[in-house]
Design a protein around this motif. Structure first.
Motif, mmCIF file in Angstrom:
data_model
loop_
_atom_site.group_PDB
_atom_site.id
_atom_site.type_symbol
_atom_site.label_atom_id
_atom_site.label_comp_id
_atom_site.label_asym_id
_atom_site.label_seq_id
_atom_site.Cartn_x
_atom_site.Cartn_y
_atom_site.Cartn_z
ATOM 1 N N GLU A 113 0.733 -1.207 -0.082
ATOM 2 C CA GLU A 113 0.067 0.201 0.119
ATOM 3 C C GLU A 113 0.669 1.351 0.135
ATOM 4 O OE1 GLU A 113 -3.172 -0.166 -0.482
ATOM 5 O OE2 GLU A 113 -2.882 -2.189 -0.645
ATOM 6 N N SER A 114 2.287 1.128 0.709
ATOM 7 C CA SER A 114 2.926 2.364 0.902
ATOM 8 C C SER A 114 3.423 2.626 -0.579
ATOM 9 C CB SER A 114 3.995 2.117 1.728
ATOM 10 O OG SER A 114 3.634 1.863 2.968
ATOM 11 N N TYR A 115 3.775 1.545 -1.341
ATOM 12 C CA TYR A 115 4.344 1.709 -2.865
ATOM 13 C C TYR A 115 3.349 2.058 -3.770
ATOM 14 C CZ TYR A 115 7.287 0.607 -6.799
ATOM 15 O OH TYR A 115 7.986 0.669 -8.009
ATOM 16 N N LYS A 116 1.819 1.670 -3.539
ATOM 17 C CA LYS A 116 0.916 2.182 -4.503
ATOM 18 C C LYS A 116 0.690 3.713 -4.189
ATOM 19 C CE LYS A 116 -1.708 -2.178 -4.825
ATOM 20 N NZ LYS A 116 -2.913 -2.992 -4.105
ATOM 21 N N ASN A 117 0.624 3.981 -2.929
ATOM 22 C CA ASN A 117 0.372 5.486 -2.679
ATOM 23 C C ASN A 117 1.587 6.327 -3.324
ATOM 24 O OD1 ASN A 117 -1.887 4.924 -1.236
ATOM 25 N ND2 ASN A 117 -1.102 4.848 0.802
ATOM 26 N N ALA A 118 2.953 5.731 -2.984
ATOM 27 C CA ALA A 118 3.873 6.662 -3.622
ATOM 28 C C ALA A 118 3.942 6.734 -5.124
ATOM 29 C CB ALA A 118 5.303 5.874 -3.225
ATOM 30 N N THR A 119 3.322 5.601 -5.724
ATOM 31 C CA THR A 119 3.074 5.632 -7.015
ATOM 32 C C THR A 119 2.133 6.819 -7.471
ATOM 33 O OG1 THR A 119 3.566 3.392 -7.435
ATOM 34 C CG2 THR A 119 2.555 4.185 -9.361
ATOM 35 N N GLN A 120 1.186 6.758 -7.055
ATOM 36 C CA GLN A 120 -0.038 7.700 -7.193
ATOM 37 C C GLN A 120 0.368 9.301 -6.690
ATOM 38 O OE1 GLN A 120 -3.349 6.497 -4.711
ATOM 39 N NE2 GLN A 120 -3.869 4.750 -6.094
#
Length: 307
Positions: A176-183
């Motif tokens: 989830e941290s990675y997905k948030n950083a991607t967005q």
């Protein structure tokens, strides 16, 4: 040449310094010029910080392919997923990489890479350094998952999150941290009105360290099993998970540098001078085939090494 790890540590520690700079901190509402500049700088940090993590994944994956090439394992004995990734599945990556190169560089590039792909039909093969994470501009969370699955890592993102929690870095699900950083990166790069919160970038420093550390620890543990000719692991019958990753952690507490083993709250050794304790702790980690982690006095990773 600097390793993927050393480049990454330098970049993320620089990011950490940048997040506390006055230049990226908003002032009173009346300070419109300063605040506009600060907003633009924060958006820039959101982009380059994510790029630093992507670059680490790409470079560490390339290093891993070189390590597998030197493990003296017949190509036909490698996991099928890894064989496929290093041969016909690599074509899409090579095609994309060709599109990024100048005309005069295209032929030498594809000749070099084609030789590597063709070498998999021989006993002395060299796997392409562009096998993983080079088929498109950005590295999605599924790409990271699939890389580790090719190295027989069980449920990769969950294992990375567990390592992060065990080492005290973050307790959040890292996918989830990675997905948030991607967005956050995409908004900062493509939406002109985006205002990236300063706290988001500060939090990403720890999340990025946790993701990179977990990725490296798991892929390194898999490669260690290849070097040891672990037949069960190579055949895919034995998976790597977070339980395989023991660690020694060095951190400053109550006037001493202390060495901790795994999740123990009791220090194994302590010294006033880190330069006395660090080489001894590293050697113990090497002998025990553990992950070595050094945490600075601000609570950030300053070094790590997977043994």
């Amino acid at each position: 040449m600097p390793s993927a790890k050393s480049d990454f540590i330098n970049r993320i520690r620089c990011l950490n310094l940048s997040t506390s700079s006055e230049a990226v901190t908003n002032k009173a509402l009346s300070e419109t010029d300063h605040n506009s500049i600060a907003r633009m700088l924060r958006n820039g940090l959101a982009v380059v910080s994510f790029a630093a993590l992507e670059d680490f994944i790409k470079k560490r994956s390339s290093e891993a392919m070189d390590e597998i090439s030197r493990a003296s394992i017949p190509f036909s004995s490698l996991p099928v997923k890894l064989q496929n990734a290093a041969t016909y599945e690599a074509i899409s990556a090579l095609t994309y990489q060709l599109s990024l190169r100048e005309k005069e560089d295209k032929a030498p590039y594809i000749q070099q890479q084609a030789l590597k792909v063709a070498s998999t039909a021989t006993t002395d093969y060299e796997l392409s350094d562009h096998t993983f994470a080079h088929a498109q501009a950005n590295v999605g969370h599924s790409v990271i998952r699939d890389i580790l699955k090719c190295f027989n890592v069980e449920d990769p993102w969950r294992q990375m999150s567990t390592i992060s929690s065990r080492t005290g870095l973050t307790g959040l699900p890292l996918v989830e941290s990675y997905k948030n950083a991607t967005q956050r990166r995409h908004r900062a790069a493509h939406v002109a009105a985006t205002d990236t919160p300063q706290n988001d970038i500060t939090q990403f420093v720890r999340e990025a360290f946790a993701i990179a550390l977990g990725f490296d620890a798991l892929i390194s543990k898999s490669i260690q099993k290849y070097r040891e000719n672990d037949i069960d692991h190579i055949a895919g019958n034995s998976k790597v998970d977070s339980d395989d990753v023991g660690f020694r952690l060095l951190k400053y507490s109550d006037g001493y540098w202390k060495e901790y083993v795994n999740e123990s709250n009791r220090a194994y050794r302590r010294e006033v001078d880190i330069n006395t304790l660090k080489p001894l702790a590293k050697n113990r980690a090497s002998v025990s085939k553990q992950l070595f982690i050094e945490i600075d006095q601000e609570g950030l990773i300053s070094d790590w090494e997977s043994f």
